[in-house]
Design a protein around this motif. Structure first.
Motif, PDB file in Angstrom:
ATOM      1  N   VAL A  72       0.837  -1.204   0.000  1.00  0.00           N
ATOM      2  CA  VAL A  72       0.000   0.000   0.000  1.00  0.00           C
ATOM      3  C   VAL A  72       0.870   1.252   0.000  1.00  0.00           C
ATOM      4  O   VAL A  72       1.675   1.455   0.915  1.00  0.00           O
ATOM      5  CB  VAL A  72      -0.944   0.008   1.223  1.00  0.00           C
ATOM      6  N   ALA A  73       0.686   2.096  -1.014  1.00  0.00           N
ATOM      7  CA  ALA A  73       1.410   3.364  -1.089  1.00  0.00           C
ATOM      8  C   ALA A  73       0.687   4.407  -0.242  1.00  0.00           C
ATOM      9  O   ALA A  73      -0.538   4.540  -0.320  1.00  0.00           O
ATOM     10  CB  ALA A  73       1.495   3.843  -2.537  1.00  0.00           C
ATOM     11  N   THR A 112      -2.422   6.151  10.894  1.00  0.00           N
ATOM     12  CA  THR A 112      -3.553   5.252  11.116  1.00  0.00           C
ATOM     13  C   THR A 112      -3.226   3.848  10.642  1.00  0.00           C
ATOM     14  O   THR A 112      -3.492   2.854  11.338  1.00  0.00           O
ATOM     15  CB  THR A 112      -4.802   5.768  10.373  1.00  0.00           C
ATOM     16  N   LEU A 113      -2.638   3.750   9.450  1.00  0.00           N
ATOM     17  CA  LEU A 113      -2.268   2.437   8.922  1.00  0.00           C
ATOM     18  C   LEU A 113      -1.211   1.766   9.799  1.00  0.00           C
ATOM     19  O   LEU A 113      -1.293   0.564  10.069  1.00  0.00           O
ATOM     20  CB  LEU A 113      -1.755   2.566   7.484  1.00  0.00           C
ATOM     21  N   GLU A 114      -0.226   2.544  10.239  1.00  0.00           N
ATOM     22  CA  GLU A 114       0.810   1.977  11.108  1.00  0.00           C
ATOM     23  C   GLU A 114       0.204   1.444  12.408  1.00  0.00           C
ATOM     24  O   GLU A 114       0.599   0.374  12.893  1.00  0.00           O
ATOM     25  CB  GLU A 114       1.871   3.037  11.411  1.00  0.00           C
ATOM     26  N   ASP A 115      -0.753   2.176  12.966  1.00  0.00           N
ATOM     27  CA  ASP A 115      -1.405   1.738  14.206  1.00  0.00           C
ATOM     28  C   ASP A 115      -2.213   0.458  13.987  1.00  0.00           C
ATOM     29  O   ASP A 115      -2.205  -0.452  14.824  1.00  0.00           O
ATOM     30  CB  ASP A 115      -2.325   2.838  14.748  1.00  0.00           C
ATOM     31  N   LEU A 116      -2.922   0.383  12.849  1.00  0.00           N
ATOM     32  CA  LEU A 116      -3.711  -0.809  12.547  1.00  0.00           C
ATOM     33  C   LEU A 116      -2.813  -2.026  12.333  1.00  0.00           C
ATOM     34  O   LEU A 116      -3.132  -3.137  12.767  1.00  0.00           O
ATOM     35  CB  LEU A 116      -4.570  -0.566  11.304  1.00  0.00           C
ATOM     36  N   ILE A 117      -1.676  -1.805  11.683  1.00  0.00           N
ATOM     37  CA  ILE A 117      -0.719  -2.898  11.451  1.00  0.00           C
ATOM     38  C   ILE A 117      -0.123  -3.365  12.775  1.00  0.00           C
ATOM     39  O   ILE A 117      -0.032  -4.568  13.048  1.00  0.00           O
ATOM     40  CB  ILE A 117       0.395  -2.440  10.483  1.00  0.00           C
ATOM     41  N   ALA A 118       0.260  -2.392  13.619  1.00  0.00           N
ATOM     42  CA  ALA A 118       0.855  -2.730  14.918  1.00  0.00           C
ATOM     43  C   ALA A 118      -0.130  -3.491  15.810  1.00  0.00           C
ATOM     44  O   ALA A 118       0.261  -4.358  16.598  1.00  0.00           O
ATOM     45  CB  ALA A 118       1.320  -1.454  15.623  1.00  0.00           C
ATOM     46  N   LEU A 177       3.537  -1.213   3.948  1.00  0.00           N
ATOM     47  CA  LEU A 177       3.464   0.180   3.533  1.00  0.00           C
ATOM     48  C   LEU A 177       4.644   0.567   2.649  1.00  0.00           C
ATOM     49  O   LEU A 177       5.788   0.230   2.927  1.00  0.00           O
ATOM     50  CB  LEU A 177       3.423   1.106   4.750  1.00  0.00           C
ATOM     51  N   ILE A 178       4.337   1.291   1.585  1.00  0.00           N
ATOM     52  CA  ILE A 178       5.351   1.918   0.736  1.00  0.00           C
ATOM     53  C   ILE A 178       5.174   3.424   0.900  1.00  0.00           C
ATOM     54  O   ILE A 178       4.183   3.994   0.426  1.00  0.00           O
ATOM     55  CB  ILE A 178       5.172   1.520  -0.746  1.00  0.00           C
ATOM     56  N   LYS A 179       6.096   4.062   1.582  1.00  0.00           N
ATOM     57  CA  LYS A 179       5.953   5.491   1.884  1.00  0.00           C
ATOM     58  C   LYS A 179       6.529   6.336   0.753  1.00  0.00           C
ATOM     59  O   LYS A 179       7.665   6.131   0.322  1.00  0.00           O
ATOM     60  CB  LYS A 179       6.644   5.806   3.217  1.00  0.00           C
TER      61      LYS A 179
END
Length: 285
Positions: free
Chosen positions: A151-152, A162-168, A176-178
């Motif tokens: 996911v970019a 938000t994505l980092e929190d959901l993954i954690a 994630l591709i930042k």
């Protein structure tokens, strides 16, 4: 020894007395003295803040800031207020506010309690939520089916956090591709470096329509965040009040309608949540 201590004490006292004077200079005083308002804008956050074909800042938030600037000029009794537009990115916008490079950020910045600990925000300007954009025909059938997807996401955004929190928390199994901006995220999706592009849904739709070059995309029904936008600024109660006075007038009078139609008309009528936001933020004078 005594004499040196007294001199040092006098120096410290002078600094303590002088510091509040320096810190007390308000944003409005500085704008009035310089005759210049510095507005930050994003170069590719459609339809909120971007560079138009004429190489000038364009967008919904840019229009709001232009009206704020007009009102500030009148309030400060300036025959001419010079508006200086300064490009910022998702990564540089807050540092630009801290350093004084800009006075007000005109983009699609979500106000959070953590950000409000360091910065002021205007009344809400828009409500959105983060989602996922895919190439047409490649939307996963379920949340579980997104496991392992690339996911970019634009670095420095609330969507990234938000994505980092959901993954954690083990609620989302994506990689994630930042990337630095929305154009780069869309390119990653189109060339299949990423299988999905995550951002606020309005930005996803508009970016795909304008930058998609006719390619077909599909927006997943999933919405995984609440994004209340506001115009960000350094902490200054008088400046915030001046900005809020303009926004409240636009909402209260209905003058916000043609601005909204100009930038979001092609996406359909405003939803009930957005209409309620305008109603609740149209504060009486």
């Amino acid at each position: 020894m005594i004499k040196r201590t007294l001199l040092l004490g006098g120096l410290v006292a002078s600094l303590v007395i002088a510091m509040p004077v320096m810190a007390s200079e308000s944003v409005l005083s500085r704008i009035k003295q310089s005759g210049t308002l510095k507005l930050g804008y994003r170069e590719n956050s459609m339809p909120f803040s971007f560079v138009g074909d004429d190489k000038q800042p364009r967008g919904y938030s840019v229009d709001l800031c232009r009206i704020v600037a007009e009102d500030l000029g009148k309030q400060l009794d300036l025959p001419k207020l010079d508006v200086r537009w300064v490009p910022v990115t998702a990564q540089s916008r807050f540092e630009a506010l801290k350093s004084g490079a800009i006075d007000l950020e005109c983009g699609n910045t979500t106000q959070t309690l953590a950000r409000r600990a360091d910065f002021d925000f205007s009344l809400m300007t828009f409500i959105d939520g983060a989602g996922l954009l895919f190439l047409d025909g490649e939307v996963p059938s379920s949340l579980e089916a997104t496991k392992g997807q690339r996911v970019a996401v634009v670095a420095g955004t609330t969507t990234e956090k938000t994505l980092e929190d959901l993954i954690a928390a083990g609620k989302l199994g994506v990689n994630l591709i930042k990337v630095p901006d929305h154009d780069a995220a869309l390119r990653a999706l189109k060339d299949k470096t990423a299988t999905a592009y995550a951002a606020d849904r309005t930005v996803l739709i508009t970016t795909a329509l304008v930058r998609g070059q006719g390619q077909a995309f599909a927006l997943a029904t999933l919405q995984f965040s609440y994004e209340p936008y506001g115009l960000a600024m350094r902490r200054d109660a008088d400046f915030r009040l001046a900005v809020d006075r303009t926004l409240a007038r636009l909402y209260r009078s209905g003058e916000i309608s043609p601005i909204l139609g100009r930038w979001f008309g092609q996406l359909g009528k405003p939803n009930d949540a957005l209409l309620a936001m305008f109603l609740l933020n149209g504060l009486p004078e």
